[in-house]
Design a protein around this motif. Structure first.
Motif, PDB file in Angstrom:
ATOM      1  N   GLY A  62      69.880  -7.017  73.823  1.00  0.00           N
ATOM      2  CA  GLY A  62      68.185  -7.567  72.805  1.00  0.00           C
ATOM      3  C   GLY A  62      68.082  -8.168  73.230  1.00  0.00           C
ATOM      4  N   ALA A  63      68.328 -10.181  73.681  1.00  0.00           N
ATOM      5  CA  ALA A  63      67.632 -11.001  74.078  1.00  0.00           C
ATOM      6  C   ALA A  63      66.737 -11.061  75.757  1.00  0.00           C
ATOM      7  N   ALA A  64      68.174 -10.016  75.997  1.00  0.00           N
ATOM      8  CA  ALA A  64      67.453  -9.798  77.315  1.00  0.00           C
ATOM      9  C   ALA A  64      66.017  -9.104  77.946  1.00  0.00           C
ATOM     10  N   THR A  65      66.723  -8.078  76.780  1.00  0.00           N
ATOM     11  CA  THR A  65      65.321  -7.248  76.327  1.00  0.00           C
ATOM     12  C   THR A  65      63.567  -7.973  75.886  1.00  0.00           C
ATOM     13  N   MET A  66      63.936  -8.751  75.245  1.00  0.00           N
ATOM     14  CA  MET A  66      62.639  -9.850  74.235  1.00  0.00           C
ATOM     15  C   MET A  66      62.081 -10.585  75.663  1.00  0.00           C
ATOM     16  N   PHE A  67      63.135 -11.481  76.164  1.00  0.00           N
ATOM     17  CA  PHE A  67      62.479 -11.889  77.248  1.00  0.00           C
ATOM     18  C   PHE A  67      61.479 -11.622  78.341  1.00  0.00           C
ATOM     19  N   ILE A  68      62.274 -10.640  78.715  1.00  0.00           N
ATOM     20  CA  ILE A  68      61.661  -9.770  79.911  1.00  0.00           C
ATOM     21  C   ILE A  68      60.371  -9.399  79.697  1.00  0.00           C
ATOM     22  N   TYR A  69      60.008  -8.750  78.358  1.00  0.00           N
ATOM     23  CA  TYR A  69      58.815  -8.253  78.091  1.00  0.00           C
ATOM     24  C   TYR A  69      58.023  -9.066  77.552  1.00  0.00           C
ATOM     25  N   GLN A  70      58.037 -10.192  76.245  1.00  0.00           N
ATOM     26  CA  GLN A  70      57.375 -11.763  76.158  1.00  0.00           C
ATOM     27  C   GLN A  70      57.422 -12.256  78.116  1.00  0.00           C
TER      28      GLN A  70
END
Length: 308
Positions: A62-70
């Motif tokens: 979840g954190a990796a997805t948040m960072f990549i998209y942000q």
């Protein structure tokens, strides 16, 4: 009459507030991050892994997805504003830059904490996926021209499918088994690569004008919207057949499995119907709601089938 008008006004006001909340969850990338966790969760079950032993893995996904998209959207947002058509996502980021920064920083710290709780193989795979996402946005000067993966035909959709299938299938597997892969894992990886491809193509259909504006070469730009919908129909049928065959091969079919397969087939064809009827005429946030939400629905269908 006045009472009816007041009730109508209250309902409209509630609808507008709900709409603002839904768009906030979508544009903040919380929605897609939940989708990543849900997608990984159901794939863990499909791989026969014990989900209760891997809470930090789900959290780091979840954190990796948040960072990549942000990060990707922030880079895109910070381009010269005169080069871009200002849609609702652009306007939201412009009005919520502090929130975007907070979410980006929070995802980094969360990911760093979880990195000490998962296997080194997971960290290595995540670094690889992060590098792919970073390279997609990187501009490399080559004499008088600038080289970027954005200009490579179809790079966006294949990159997205690769990253998502890897997070959903490869990360859970290497966390539990290391680099010892089985044939069934690669088969599921290929199937989920196709699924992500299927739910990403409608974004490209919806983004034709915007992609042409920034020079991104997508399938709908090359073959047209109608042929893209035909391609999507073929791919959807192929996915349904191949996934059903794979699932039946690896499971003793019970009423729960029949419910799950029926639900996934129904989901795929509902998405296909939406694409054919609405994808090139809907607002971006609606496309994000339907297709990013399909990751959550995929998981919910599985959970319902278990507790049926």
């Amino acid at each position: 009459m006045t009472k009816q008008l007041n009730q109508t006004g209250v309902i409209q006001n509630m609808y507008q507030k709900m709409l603002v909340f839904v768009q906030w969850i979508i544009f903040s990338n919380i929605y897609i991050s939940l989708g990543a966790v849900a997608f990984a969760y159901v794939n863990m079950h499909l791989l026969g892994l014990q989900v209760k032993h891997h809470p930090y893995l789900l959290l780091i996904i979840g954190a990796a997805t948040m960072f990549i998209y942000q990060f990707s959207r922030w880079v895109f947002f910070k381009k010269d504003p005169n080069e871009l058509s200002k849609d609702k996502l652009y306007n939201w980021m412009q009005q919520n830059q502090i929130i975007v920064r907070i979410l980006m920083i929070s995802s980094v710290f969360t990911g760093a904490f979880c990195a000490f709780k998962v296997s080194i193989e997971v960290v290595l795979v995540l670094f690889g996926l992060g590098a792919i996402s970073f390279l997609y946005n990187l501009k490399i000067p080559m004499g008088s021209t600038v080289l970027t993966l954005r200009n490579v035909p179809f790079a966006k959709i294949f990159m997205i499918a690769l990253v998502w299938a890897s997070m959903g299938v490869i990360l859970p597997w290497v966390h539990h088994h290391g680099w010892q892969f089985e044939a069934g894992v690669w088969e599921l990886f290929g199937l989920q690569f196709l699924f992500i491809f299927i739910i990403t193509l409608p974004f490209d259909i919806n983004d034709v004008e915007a992609d042409m504006e920034v020079g991104v070469k997508t399938i709908p730009i090359y073959i047209g919207i109608n042929k893209s919908k035909v391609l999507l129909t073929v791919l959807s049928v192929v996915y349904v057949i191949l996934f059903s065959v794979w699932y039946i091969d690896f499971n003793k079919i019970s009423i729960h499995d029949v419910f799950f397969l029926s639900g996934i087939i129904f989901l795929i064809f509902c998405l296909l119907y939406k694409t054919i009827i609405r994808s090139n005429r809907s607002e971006k946030w609606q496309i994000m709601l339907w297709y990013d939400g399909s990751l959550i629905l995929y998981c919910l269908i599985y959970m319902l089938s278990v507790y049926l």
